[in-house]
Design an enzyme around this catalytic site. Sequence first.
Site, PDB file in Angstrom:
ATOM      1  N   GLY A 174       0.823  -1.204   0.000  1.00 20.08           N
ATOM      2  CA  GLY A 174       0.000   0.000   0.000  1.00 20.08           C
ATOM      3  C   GLY A 174       0.856   1.252   0.000  1.00 20.08           C
ATOM      4  O   GLY A 174       2.026   1.240  -0.402  1.00 20.08           O
ATOM      5  N   GLY A 175       0.258   2.328   0.485  1.00 23.20           N
ATOM      6  CA  GLY A 175       0.946   3.619   0.481  1.00 23.20           C
ATOM      7  C   GLY A 175       2.262   3.589   1.225  1.00 23.20           C
ATOM      8  O   GLY A 175       3.130   4.445   0.994  1.00 23.20           O
ATOM      9  N   GLY A 407      23.509  15.449 -29.144  1.00 16.81           N
ATOM     10  CA  GLY A 407      23.011  15.861 -27.829  1.00 16.81           C
ATOM     11  C   GLY A 407      23.452  14.901 -26.741  1.00 16.81           C
ATOM     12  O   GLY A 407      23.658  15.300 -25.591  1.00 16.81           O
ATOM     13  N   ALA A 408      23.616  13.638 -27.110  1.00 12.53           N
ATOM     14  CA  ALA A 408      24.018  12.656 -26.095  1.00 12.53           C
ATOM     15  C   ALA A 408      25.452  12.917 -25.628  1.00 12.53           C
ATOM     16  O   ALA A 408      25.796  12.650 -24.475  1.00 12.53           O
ATOM     17  CB  ALA A 408      23.876  11.242 -26.646  1.00 12.53           C
TER      18      ALA A 408
END
Length: 517
Positions: A174-175, A407-408
């Site tokens: 759960g949370g 860009g890499a």
Amino acid sequence: MPMKSMDLRIAELRRKREQIFNGGGADKLEKHRASGKLTARERISALVDPGSFLETGCFAQHRATMFGMAGKEAPADGVVTGSAAIGGRLVHVASQDFTVLGGSAGELHSHKVSDVMLQSLKTGSPFIFINDSGGARVQEGIDSLSGYGLVFYTNVMLSGVVPQISLICGPCAGGAAYSPALTDFIIQTRKAHMFITGPNVIKQVTGENVTMDELGGPDAHMARSGVIHFIAEDDRQAVLICQKLLSFLPSNNLEDPPEAPGNYHCDPDPELNGIVPADGKKGYDVREVIFRIVDNADFLEVQAGHAPNLVIGFARIYGRAVGVIGNQPSVQAGVLDIDASSKGARFIRFCNAFNIPLVTLVDVPGFLPGVAQEHNGIIRHGAKMLFAYSAATVPKITVVLRKAYGGAYLAMCGKDLGADRVYAWPTAEIAVMGAEGAAEIVFKKEISEAVDKTKKRQEMIEKYREVFANPYVAAGRRLVDDIIEPAETRKYIAQSLEYLHTKRELRPGKKHGLIPL
Ligand code: HXC
């Protein structure tokens, strides 16, 4: 009525303590151990230096009265907390006890956890949370929810100030799974499961059939979700990984990482000259390079099973801890994709927060092309790398081994992103793109007008390669500080680390930057 004598009081204290140390009782402890797990207290004993654990809050008790909770004993309220030492250095620990109400987190339970976290904050020491719990204690309703909210809030207060490490040794349901998610590293054992909604709920809501392992086992969270950083075979291995990880980290953001003094060699390693294949299309394992340049070939790889096209991890060079980031040419040619970018950027942010210099090894053909990558946000996720490197003020040393395209190239900490030293091997190709693609654009007319187009194309590729596919043009523009023999890489990095040790870089004051999340 006469007052109880001291002897009686001590006997009572001992009895109560024994009961608390017995967790959920002999039967439950037995069942727990039989499932191949250590108990909450045994995990702490395995983790910390012998005799160093000083427990706090062992008499804490819930005050719930509804749903059968009135008068129900919950030893230590299901979580063992305190201070200890690991390798002689102070840490703070919380360890959930599954034998007590399933390790569920009620109000007091969570307040104990947050208390010990605040001790970490005040004393500048790492916080380690051993998770083994059914999540928020259902019987305590909103109080347990509120308690967990406090843990989340405190996780965020600690973030970037002290290292936070989560061990997931049982359910993390759960949370409650959001507390580990807010920490820096997650180590999950093979007996553990993490999920927000379990298989039964998923079946009801979406109709999907999935086992607990498929959904939230360590393989799923390593390979698929990228939520965890290490897989441990069992509790003991989880503890060893945690100890090893801590050995590279400072206790807080105001300290440097611990050094490991020793007699380190700086002899050239001729084997390094033979690692990069002459054929640019052939892969090789960048970890071979890493093992050869770090002390004692000792490299703690982080998220080894996630986005393996980028290798990240901790090592030491001349005794100094470094974070290593390297493209992995043997997986998808070392391309940067969404997962690799998120993985790399998060690691860079961690290293920067904790004063760990960055050593970047570049062999990257670019960002991964594809509709799925574009539509899932390679622009946003790839930008994380640019942001993380540009924002990092720790010493940044980049070595270009082979391809550094487009860009890499920038995203792998080129000079313009603030690299303090950029070295290139003679095999480095620093260019806006590969020669094949570039020739098609630059010499489009020549190729289309040629009688033998294939021959012309090849000629033009070679022409472009001769001009740009080498490190000398970049070095001529001072984008590369030096072109070095691979064999000497360790020496260059070690000396650079030494000279950059006192680096201080001031940035404009602001509340915080906005990394593209
Ligand atoms: C109270 C709990 C509990 C919980 C388990 N127990 N989870 N008690 N609150 N959340 C108790 C059980 O009743 C049982 O008590 C004991 O712990 C052991 O549990 P078992 O089910 O027998 O163990 P096992 O078969 O190993 O299954 C473990 C489990 C399962 C997978 C964790 O118990 C489970 O699914 N629990 C619920 C998980 C869940 O949905 N949690 C979400 C809570 S809400 P006895 O007395 O029989 O020994 C939530 C939202 C809050 O998390 C968000 C903020 C944090």
